[in-house]
Scaffold this motif. Structure first.
Motif, PDB file in Angstrom:
ATOM      1  N   LEU A 164       0.836  -1.050   0.083  1.00 20.68           N
ATOM      2  CA  LEU A 164      -0.063  -0.264   0.003  1.00 20.68           C
ATOM      3  C   LEU A 164       0.658   1.323  -0.105  1.00 20.68           C
ATOM      4  N   SER A 165       1.976   1.191   0.782  1.00 17.88           N
ATOM      5  CA  SER A 165       3.032   2.213   0.518  1.00 17.88           C
ATOM      6  C   SER A 165       3.502   2.824  -0.793  1.00 17.88           C
ATOM      7  N   ILE A 166       3.795   1.642  -1.566  1.00 19.61           N
ATOM      8  CA  ILE A 166       4.208   1.640  -2.836  1.00 19.61           C
ATOM      9  C   ILE A 166       3.054   2.301  -3.657  1.00 19.61           C
ATOM     10  N   MET A 167       1.673   1.904  -3.564  1.00 21.00           N
ATOM     11  CA  MET A 167       0.707   2.465  -4.526  1.00 21.00           C
ATOM     12  C   MET A 167       0.356   3.719  -3.877  1.00 21.00           C
ATOM     13  N   GLY A 168       0.965   4.268  -2.724  1.00 21.47           N
ATOM     14  CA  GLY A 168       0.464   5.571  -2.252  1.00 21.47           C
ATOM     15  C   GLY A 168      -1.030   5.487  -1.629  1.00 21.47           C
ATOM     16  N   LEU A 169      -1.319   4.448  -0.994  1.00 22.23           N
ATOM     17  CA  LEU A 169      -2.670   4.097  -0.516  1.00 22.23           C
ATOM     18  C   LEU A 169      -2.594   3.845   1.017  1.00 22.23           C
ATOM     19  N   VAL A 170      -1.628   4.132   1.827  1.00 14.52           N
ATOM     20  CA  VAL A 170      -1.600   3.959   3.218  1.00 14.52           C
ATOM     21  C   VAL A 170      -2.798   4.894   3.799  1.00 14.52           C
ATOM     22  N   PRO A 171      -3.683   4.391   4.489  1.00 15.55           N
ATOM     23  CA  PRO A 171      -4.689   5.121   5.306  1.00 15.55           C
ATOM     24  C   PRO A 171      -3.991   6.180   6.156  1.00 15.55           C
ATOM     25  N   SER A 172      -4.314   7.508   5.796  1.00 15.13           N
ATOM     26  CA  SER A 172      -3.812   8.497   6.552  1.00 15.13           C
ATOM     27  C   SER A 172      -5.038   9.365   7.174  1.00 15.13           C
ATOM     28  N   PRO A 173      -5.323   9.737   8.514  1.00 12.40           N
ATOM     29  CA  PRO A 173      -4.906   8.805   9.581  1.00 12.40           C
ATOM     30  C   PRO A 173      -5.476   7.556   9.404  1.00 12.40           C
ATOM     31  N   PRO A 174      -4.891   6.485  10.157  1.00 12.97           N
ATOM     32  CA  PRO A 174      -3.998   6.557  11.230  1.00 12.97           C
ATOM     33  C   PRO A 174      -2.556   6.132  10.788  1.00 12.97           C
ATOM     34  N   GLY A 175      -2.438   5.880   9.527  1.00  7.03           N
ATOM     35  CA  GLY A 175      -0.989   5.582   8.995  1.00  7.03           C
ATOM     36  C   GLY A 175      -0.201   6.860   8.254  1.00  7.03           C
ATOM     37  N   ARG A 176       1.201   6.447   8.614  1.00  8.28           N
ATOM     38  CA  ARG A 176       2.096   7.816   7.846  1.00  8.28           C
ATOM     39  C   ARG A 176       3.340   7.039   7.435  1.00  8.28           C
ATOM     40  N   ILE A 177       3.875   7.562   6.382  1.00  5.66           N
ATOM     41  CA  ILE A 177       5.220   7.064   5.840  1.00  5.66           C
ATOM     42  C   ILE A 177       6.240   7.970   6.567  1.00  5.66           C
ATOM     43  N   VAL A 178       7.000   7.551   7.597  1.00  6.93           N
ATOM     44  CA  VAL A 178       7.915   8.269   8.387  1.00  6.93           C
ATOM     45  C   VAL A 178       9.151   8.775   7.720  1.00  6.93           C
ATOM     46  N   GLU A 179       9.677   7.643   7.073  1.00  8.13           N
ATOM     47  CA  GLU A 179      10.976   7.868   6.429  1.00  8.13           C
ATOM     48  C   GLU A 179      11.110   6.790   5.207  1.00  8.13           C
ATOM     49  N   GLY A 180      12.247   7.459   4.422  1.00  9.97           N
ATOM     50  CA  GLY A 180      12.472   6.311   3.519  1.00  9.97           C
ATOM     51  C   GLY A 180      12.166   7.036   1.866  1.00  9.97           C
ATOM     52  N   GLU A 181      12.520   6.266   0.716  1.00 10.79           N
ATOM     53  CA  GLU A 181      12.241   6.744  -0.274  1.00 10.79           C
ATOM     54  C   GLU A 181      11.581   5.687  -1.233  1.00 10.79           C
ATOM     55  N   ILE A 182      10.734   5.898  -2.184  1.00 12.43           N
ATOM     56  CA  ILE A 182      10.146   4.658  -2.857  1.00 12.43           C
ATOM     57  C   ILE A 182      10.248   5.290  -4.402  1.00 12.43           C
ATOM     58  N   ARG A 183      11.398   4.852  -5.235  1.00 14.31           N
ATOM     59  CA  ARG A 183      11.755   5.266  -6.511  1.00 14.31           C
ATOM     60  C   ARG A 183      11.181   4.425  -7.406  1.00 14.31           C
TER      61      ARG A 183
END
Length: 323
Positions: free
Chosen positions: A53-72
């Motif tokens: 879901l992080s790669i697809m840009g679909l992490v539900p916010s809230p409650p989730g969030r991408i804190v660090e890193g890169e997805i290229r």
């Protein structure tokens, strides 16, 4: 070497629950090359689906969030994109097949309408051209009565047929990366084999990079070139498929392989790994697998191991391989 399509570096994802924030994906890094299938394996709750879901840009916010890193993706950092830019990539450059097609397909629209929508959203094809493309995609995934299925509703199809439709939707715009999140879990063994053969033949034709998420090591052996084993939000082992099956290094990977039933062995009970995946935030330090590990040492409770490189293309997060 084929070009790298997806490059994930130090990805960390947190979720907030009852006022506290927990890390569910902890600093994972991996890459996938063009035409390669990378398997992501682990028990339920280890962070596989959140990674996808992080790669697809679909992490539900809230409650989730991408804190660090890169997805290229092809060199561009997806985490820097605005939502309108995501809409151009999601379903077009990067597609996803979910594990339950009945909840992924809209029940009140025909199969054709749902395929047409994806194609017309990302291309300049006319309504007539989109219909022709949709029927072509249904035929490509092995549906013989394509025109009839085009006019059908999801509830009129079998589970295997619906999953073929999901693959057709995923491949409709010739994506560079396909994420398959346990696409055969709900299917019987015969249909599962057909779907896997279909995905392999389509990949051979299109050279699409595939991230294949599963908990079934038999499927990994059939489908993947490389495999990552994930536990409690971390990558604990990474290797080529042959190396992982013939020479597993991490105690968790060994436990998973021991749990597979073997025809030549007669056992009263199958092997199982004792305990369960720890809840996010429940282990403050040390190795996350230590409470279930048969090789646990005093050091495991004090220090978290790194992902040690053992051999070329083989890494393991375990103090047994620190040297």
């Amino acid at each position: 070497m084929a070009e790298i399509v997806l490059d994930v570096k130090n990805l960390k994802v947190n979720f907030r629950n009852e006022g506290k924030e927990y890390t569910v994906v902890n600093n994972i890094s991996f890459h996938i090359r063009k035409g390669e299938t990378l398997g992501l394996v682990g028990e339920s709750g280890c962070g596989k689906s959140i990674t996808s879901l992080s790669i697809m840009g679909l992490v539900p916010s809230p409650p989730g969030r991408i804190v660090e890193g890169e997805i290229r993706y092809n060199g561009a950092n997806l985490l820097a994109l605005k939502e309108k830019d995501w809409n151009k990539i999601r379903g077009n450059e990067i597609s996803m097949i979910f594990q339950e097609p009945m909840t992924s397909l809209t029940p009140v629209f025909t199969i054709g309408r749902q395929l047409d929508e994806v194609i017309r959203l990302h291309t300049n094809l006319s309504k007539k051209q989109a219909k022709a493309r949709s029927i072509e995609m249904l035929k490509r995934v092995g549906i013989s009565r394509a025109e009839q299925i085009y006019a059908s509703y999801p509830h009129e199809l079998s589970g295997g047929m619906r999953q073929r439709v999901m693959i057709a939707i995923g491949l409709a715009c010739d994506p560079g990366l396909l994420i398959a999140d346990e696409p055969t879990t709900a299917l019987d063994v015969t249909i599962q084999a057909q779907i896997l053969d279909l995905m392999k033949s389509l990949k051979a034709k299109t050279q699409t990079a595939i991230l294949f998420i599963t908990h079934d090591l038999g499927v990994v052996a059939e489908m993947c070139d490389r495999v990552m084993v994930m536990y409690a939000g971390e990558i604990v082992e990474e290797a080529d498929v042959d190396a992982l099956f013939h020479n597993p290094k991490h105690p968790y990977t060994r436990g998973l392989l021991q749990s597979i039933p073997k025809i030549e062995e007669k056992r009263r009970r199958l092997y199982s790994i004792s305990g369960q995946v720890p809840a996010p935030g429940s282990i403050a330090r040390g190795c996350r697998f230590r409470d279930r590990c048969p090789s646990v040492m005093e050091r495991c409770a004090k220090e978290a191991p790194e992902l040690f490189s053992i051999e070329e293309k083989h890494a393991c997060r375990c103090w047994l391989h620190a040297e």
